[in-house]
Scaffold this motif. Structure first.
Motif, mmCIF file in Angstrom:
data_model
loop_
_atom_site.group_PDB
_atom_site.id
_atom_site.type_symbol
_atom_site.label_atom_id
_atom_site.label_comp_id
_atom_site.label_asym_id
_atom_site.label_seq_id
_atom_site.Cartn_x
_atom_site.Cartn_y
_atom_site.Cartn_z
ATOM 1 N N LYS A 1 0.832 -1.205 0.000
ATOM 2 C CA LYS A 1 0.000 0.000 0.000
ATOM 3 C C LYS A 1 0.868 1.257 0.000
ATOM 4 C CE LYS A 1 -4.160 -1.795 2.204
ATOM 5 N NZ LYS A 1 -4.982 -1.756 3.415
ATOM 6 N N GLN A 2 1.934 1.249 0.800
ATOM 7 C CA GLN A 2 2.826 2.410 0.861
ATOM 8 C C GLN A 2 3.538 2.615 -0.470
ATOM 9 O OE1 GLN A 2 5.375 1.964 4.255
ATOM 10 N NE2 GLN A 2 3.738 2.368 5.710
ATOM 11 N N LEU A 3 3.948 1.524 -1.104
ATOM 12 C CA LEU A 3 4.601 1.627 -2.398
ATOM 13 C C LEU A 3 3.640 2.185 -3.445
ATOM 14 C CD1 LEU A 3 7.075 1.112 -4.171
ATOM 15 C CD2 LEU A 3 6.254 -1.218 -4.510
ATOM 16 N N MET A 4 2.411 1.703 -3.449
ATOM 17 C CA MET A 4 1.406 2.201 -4.387
ATOM 18 C C MET A 4 1.109 3.674 -4.125
ATOM 19 S SD MET A 4 -1.095 -1.136 -4.589
ATOM 20 C CE MET A 4 -2.432 -0.236 -5.338
ATOM 21 N N LEU A 5 1.065 4.042 -2.860
ATOM 22 C CA LEU A 5 0.821 5.435 -2.488
ATOM 23 C C LEU A 5 1.973 6.325 -2.953
ATOM 24 C CD1 LEU A 5 -0.839 7.574 -1.044
ATOM 25 C CD2 LEU A 5 0.210 6.844 1.103
ATOM 26 N N LEU A 6 3.205 5.863 -2.754
ATOM 27 C CA LEU A 6 4.368 6.627 -3.212
ATOM 28 C C LEU A 6 4.319 6.800 -4.731
ATOM 29 C CD1 LEU A 6 7.087 8.030 -2.819
ATOM 30 C CD2 LEU A 6 8.167 5.771 -2.931
ATOM 31 N N LYS A 7 4.004 5.747 -5.455
ATOM 32 C CA LYS A 7 3.920 5.840 -6.915
ATOM 33 C C LYS A 7 2.827 6.815 -7.331
ATOM 34 C CE LYS A 7 5.979 1.406 -7.886
ATOM 35 N NZ LYS A 7 5.834 0.087 -8.450
ATOM 36 N N HIS A 8 1.696 6.776 -6.636
ATOM 37 C CA HIS A 8 0.623 7.715 -6.929
ATOM 38 C C HIS A 8 1.102 9.148 -6.697
ATOM 39 C CE1 HIS A 8 -3.243 9.760 -6.908
ATOM 40 N NE2 HIS A 8 -2.890 10.275 -5.741
ATOM 41 N N CYS A 9 1.756 9.382 -5.587
ATOM 42 C CA CYS A 9 2.229 10.730 -5.259
ATOM 43 C C CYS A 9 3.318 11.181 -6.235
ATOM 44 C CB CYS A 9 2.709 10.791 -3.817
ATOM 45 S SG CYS A 9 1.346 10.642 -2.614
ATOM 46 N N LEU A 10 4.169 10.263 -6.680
ATOM 47 C CA LEU A 10 5.180 10.611 -7.681
ATOM 48 C C LEU A 10 4.526 11.100 -8.965
ATOM 49 C CD1 LEU A 10 7.933 7.858 -7.398
ATOM 50 C CD2 LEU A 10 8.298 10.327 -7.321
ATOM 51 N N GLN A 11 3.404 10.493 -9.326
ATOM 52 C CA GLN A 11 2.684 10.905 -10.534
ATOM 53 C C GLN A 11 2.188 12.336 -10.430
ATOM 54 O OE1 GLN A 11 -0.489 8.089 -10.947
ATOM 55 N NE2 GLN A 11 0.802 6.557 -11.932
ATOM 56 N N GLN A 12 1.965 12.800 -9.219
ATOM 57 C CA GLN A 12 1.422 14.141 -9.017
ATOM 58 C C GLN A 12 2.486 15.234 -9.113
ATOM 59 O OE1 GLN A 12 -1.927 13.884 -8.895
ATOM 60 N NE2 GLN A 12 -1.430 11.700 -8.908
ATOM 61 N N LEU A 13 3.746 14.856 -9.066
ATOM 62 C CA LEU A 13 4.830 15.841 -9.123
ATOM 63 C C LEU A 13 4.964 16.429 -10.524
ATOM 64 C CD1 LEU A 13 7.739 14.060 -7.197
ATOM 65 C CD2 LEU A 13 6.264 15.900 -6.354
ATOM 66 N N PRO A 14 5.344 17.697 -10.605
ATOM 67 C CA PRO A 14 5.694 18.247 -11.917
ATOM 68 C C PRO A 14 6.872 17.450 -12.491
ATOM 69 C CG PRO A 14 5.493 19.992 -10.281
ATOM 70 C CD PRO A 14 5.431 18.686 -9.538
ATOM 71 N N GLN A 15 6.917 17.304 -13.793
ATOM 72 C CA GLN A 15 7.913 16.459 -14.443
ATOM 73 C C GLN A 15 9.348 16.784 -14.029
ATOM 74 O OE1 GLN A 15 10.256 17.186 -17.120
ATOM 75 N NE2 GLN A 15 10.917 15.063 -17.009
ATOM 76 N N PRO A 16 9.780 18.056 -13.957
ATOM 77 C CA PRO A 16 11.179 18.318 -13.556
ATOM 78 C C PRO A 16 11.490 17.824 -12.137
ATOM 79 C CG PRO A 16 10.243 20.254 -14.618
ATOM 80 C CD PRO A 16 9.104 19.301 -14.374
ATOM 81 N N GLN A 17 10.531 17.933 -11.217
ATOM 82 C CA GLN A 17 10.752 17.443 -9.851
ATOM 83 C C GLN A 17 10.767 15.917 -9.827
ATOM 84 O OE1 GLN A 17 7.874 19.292 -7.237
ATOM 85 N NE2 GLN A 17 8.423 21.335 -7.968
ATOM 86 N N GLN A 18 9.861 15.318 -10.573
ATOM 87 C CA GLN A 18 9.822 13.859 -10.643
ATOM 88 C C GLN A 18 11.132 13.320 -11.224
ATOM 89 O OE1 GLN A 18 7.717 11.479 -13.789
ATOM 90 N NE2 GLN A 18 6.216 11.296 -12.142
ATOM 91 N N GLU A 19 11.598 13.950 -12.278
ATOM 92 C CA GLU A 19 12.833 13.518 -12.923
ATOM 93 C C GLU A 19 14.019 13.624 -11.961
ATOM 94 O OE1 GLU A 19 14.708 14.324 -17.199
ATOM 95 O OE2 GLU A 19 14.473 16.144 -15.989
ATOM 96 N N ALA A 20 14.140 14.754 -11.266
ATOM 97 C CA ALA A 20 15.243 14.934 -10.313
ATOM 98 C C ALA A 20 15.168 13.886 -9.204
ATOM 99 C CB ALA A 20 15.211 16.343 -9.730
ATOM 100 N N PHE A 21 13.958 13.650 -8.690
ATOM 101 C CA PHE A 21 13.773 12.664 -7.629
ATOM 102 C C PHE A 21 14.201 11.273 -8.101
ATOM 103 C CE2 PHE A 21 11.362 9.466 -5.332
ATOM 104 C CZ PHE A 21 11.543 9.847 -4.014
ATOM 105 N N LEU A 22 13.769 10.871 -9.293
ATOM 106 C CA LEU A 22 14.100 9.543 -9.804
ATOM 107 C C LEU A 22 15.587 9.406 -10.113
ATOM 108 C CD1 LEU A 22 10.981 8.891 -12.048
ATOM 109 C CD2 LEU A 22 11.531 7.805 -9.857
ATOM 110 N N LEU A 23 16.201 10.447 -10.649
ATOM 111 C CA LEU A 23 17.643 10.383 -10.911
ATOM 112 C C LEU A 23 18.429 10.262 -9.609
ATOM 113 C CD1 LEU A 23 18.007 12.967 -13.810
ATOM 114 C CD2 LEU A 23 18.464 10.504 -13.939
ATOM 115 N N LYS A 24 17.939 10.898 -8.564
ATOM 116 C CA LYS A 24 18.612 10.823 -7.257
ATOM 117 C C LYS A 24 18.371 9.470 -6.589
ATOM 118 C CE LYS A 24 20.432 12.540 -3.405
ATOM 119 N NZ LYS A 24 21.867 12.522 -3.288
ATOM 120 N N HIS A 25 17.105 9.044 -6.547
ATOM 121 C CA HIS A 25 16.768 7.880 -5.731
ATOM 122 C C HIS A 25 16.704 6.568 -6.502
ATOM 123 C CE1 HIS A 25 16.227 10.279 -2.163
ATOM 124 N NE2 HIS A 25 15.633 11.177 -2.916
ATOM 125 N N GLU A 26 16.485 6.593 -7.791
ATOM 126 C CA GLU A 26 16.516 5.362 -8.591
ATOM 127 C C GLU A 26 17.901 5.129 -9.159
ATOM 128 O OE1 GLU A 26 14.477 2.878 -9.197
ATOM 129 O OE2 GLU A 26 12.691 3.676 -8.244
#
Length: 195
Positions: free
Chosen positions: A127-152
């Motif tokens: 549930k937490q993983l699904m929630l995180l993925k849902h919240c990631l979808q809500q981020l503006p693309q530049p923030q999402q991209e920076a987050f994924l490059l940092k954490h993925e």
């Protein structure tokens, strides 16, 4: 060709240069080091697994094609993710869906680990993983991209700035805003579920 233990010790840049000199095992080592994080990054940035797979293959083909001309002017992973980002941008331009960055479930849950935890904990984690993925979808693309490059991808602020062509301070701000928005989104959603 070098022994595996020696290969493990070499930097990515050195491995790429060895690959350019004809050592195929150097490419194999690079691929093994970066395949999972690169695929996860592409999967979370694309609209469906087939697109991520296509771009993933394209990026590795570009690495292979560049073996003779590669210059270690930047870290290999910075260069690799720059290729990946450009491939994503090209894909979205072609398909006219650049605004539709969607996080997808990559389905790579480790079933052996889920056997070790009780069902309630596994359900809560899912549930937490699904929630995180849902919240990631809500981020503006530049923030999402920076987050994924940092954490993925595990890139540093400097490397992310190099990949996206921005200043380090901008990346730091994007990450801060992304984390705040993710925290707020998850707290709000968890509050909705418990209230």
């Amino acid at each position: 060709m070098l022994k595996q233990g020696v290969m493990d010790e070499l930097s990515d840049e050195h491995l790429m240069q060895k690959y350019g000199s004809g050592d195929a095992s150097a490419f194999e080592q690079l691929y093994l080091r970066h395949k999972n994080s690169l695929y996860r990054y592409l999967l979370r940035q694309s609209t469906e697994p087939q697109i991520a797979e296509e771009i993933y293959q394209d990026v590795w083909h570009k690495v292979i094609a560049a073996r003779l001309t590669y210059q270690a002017s930047a870290q290999f992973n910075t260069w690799l993710y720059h290729l990946a980002r450009n491939a994503l941008i090209d894909h979205f331009r072609r398909s006219a869906t650049a605004h539709k960055y969607v996080v997808e479930d990559d389905g790579s849950h480790n079933h052996a680990e889920s056997d070790l935890v009780d069902n309630e904990q596994a359900i809560d984690t899912t549930k937490q993983l699904m929630l995180l993925k849902h919240c990631l979808q809500q981020l503006p693309q530049p923030q999402q991209e920076a987050f994924l490059l940092k954490h993925e991808a595990g890139l540093s602020l400097y490397a992310i700035a190099e990949v996206v062509g921005e200043q380090e301070q901008s990346i730091k701000s994007r990450l801060r805003y992304a984390l705040n928005k993710l925290k707020y989104c998850m707290q709000a959603k968890l509050g909705d579920n418990h209230g």
